[in-house]
Design a protein around this motif. Structure first.
Motif: not given
Length: 420
Positions: A126-135
């Protein structure tokens, strides 16, 4: 009057984002009275802890390079910053997975909740998904694709609602709430990636040497902003770990519902205003060397919106919550009344806080956030030492942090002037 309002680009972009955010937020709000009858306060407690963990690590998973995406003059530099921030997100989320595999039992013991055990494995994903979303989200902000961002919010909300309701009727417990959270991130990223990468020309700009150059150019973001945002998220989410440790898992469930209710204005309005503010203030700074006009006009708008809204929460939240969500949730209404002033000043501060990134005053943000974290921890220690009731603790927590946020707002205003 309407024509004049819509002729203002800032207002139009905010309206686009608010429309998407309003629709997106209306869905979970509409189903909340159903969810509170399908799930227990304990189930919401597990969800609140999961959200706290992913929010804390998600805030630093890009090393804060996502904020720099809006700043460069050249488009190709922005694209390379997107690639850099996604690569960093992959690396940090991988480290997090290793840490969970090695120390899972210790983490469960620290959190004081066995039900979170299974879902710890999904935190790095989920943290990875958040990181991709942020970018991708900041790239869309850079490109002024506010309509796309609005659509993504709706997609995320719909997928969240479908999963949480469907699994709720199957009586799977907290897993239904957490699964909805995970699936919503998958759909949001899918929609954003489709819109961004349909433009093949953007991908041709990516170069390793440019990523390294830009990483050095904007090194103040990981150096200062990363620590600042981590401290900020710890300040806001430590309460999710503190409440079950000192009181009960149901108390954090009640607090989770409070976040859902009082955080709604920030989700619908604050985040939308913040994204447009970031883009508009960045432009003003490049032209004039300051962002006073954008800051003052945005502050005025936020005050006009928030004052009547949170006064209603302060006066009538207890009875409203009991009526809408069920009598079992009346205590959450009492929490809402107590915490309304704090959520109001957070609603105002959050969109404006990016002024430190715009002026690259990340060291100032770090000092403010670290002191905020220290104040928060001191409040927890006082509550523990004096064995305060949860109501007395929440009153102290709300009043002290409200005053502290007023000081932060004054500092943000000074930074917007562009003066040292």
């Amino acid at each position: 009057m309407l024509k004049q309002f819509m002729s203002n680009e800032f207002n139009k972009n905010v309206l686009k984002l608010m429309t998407g955010a309003t629709i997106a937020q209306a869905i979970p709000v509409a189903i909340s009275p159903i969810l509170t009858r399908l799930y227990t306060p304990e189930d919401f407690g597990v969800l609140t802890i999961f959200i706290a963990l992913t929010a804390i690590f998600g805030s630093i998973v890009n090393a804060r390079y996502e904020l720099a995406i809006v700043l460069p003059e050249k488009e190709e530099d922005s694209i390379n910053l997107v690639a850099l921030s996604i690569l960093i997100a992959i690396f940090i989320s991988s480290l997090l997975l290793v840490a969970i595999l090695l120390f899972k039992n210790s983490i469960i013991l620290l959190l004081g909740n066995d039900q979170i055990g299974l879902w710890l494995y999904f935190v790095p994903l989920t943290v990875l998904f958040i990181g991709i979303f942020n970018s991708l989200n900041y790239l869309n902000t850079r490109l002024k694709m506010f309509g796309v961002i609005a659509k993504v919010k709706v997609v995320k909300s719909v997928s969240l609602a479908i999963v949480q309701l469907g699994l709720g009727f199957l009586k799977v417990g907290a897993g239904g709430l957490v699964s909805g959270q995970i699936v919503s991130h998958v759909f949001a990223n899918g929609k954003l990636a489709k819109e961004v990468f349909s433009n093949k020309a953007l991908l041709s700009y990516i170069r390793i040497k440019d990523m390294v150059r830009l990483g050095k150019r904007y090194s103040s973001f990981p150096k200062y902003s990363m620590g600042a945002v981590l401290a900020n998220n710890l300040s806001q989410h430590l309460i999710s770990f503190f409440l079950p440790a000192l009181y009960s898992i149901s108390s954090v469930g009640f607090y989770g519902l409070v976040n859902r209710i009082l955080g709604m204005p920030s989700t619908i309005i604050g985040n939308s205003v913040g994204q447009v503010f970031f883009q508009r203030a960045s432009e003003e700074k490049l032209i004039h060397g300051n962002a006073k006009a954008t800051f003052n006009s945005t502050l005025k708008k936020l005050l006009i919106i928030s004052t009547p809204l949170f006064i209603i929460f302060f006066i009538a939240a207890e009875d409203l919550v009991a009526f809408v969500f069920g009598e079992d949730w009346r205590e959450a209404g009492l929490y809402s009344s107590i915490l309304a002033p704090l959520f109001m000043i957070r609603f105002i501060n959050t969109p404006l806080s990016t002024i430190t990134s715009i002026f690259e005053k990340n060291h100032v943000a770090l000092i403010m956030q670290l002191s905020y974290l220290i104040v928060t921890i001191v409040l927890f220690l006082i509550a523990y030492y004096f064995r305060m009731s949860i109501i007395h603790f929440l009153v102290m927590y709300s009043v002290v942090l409200f005053l502290y946020n007023c000081v932060r707002l004054f500092i943000f205003k000074r930074i917007s002037t562009g003066e040292e």
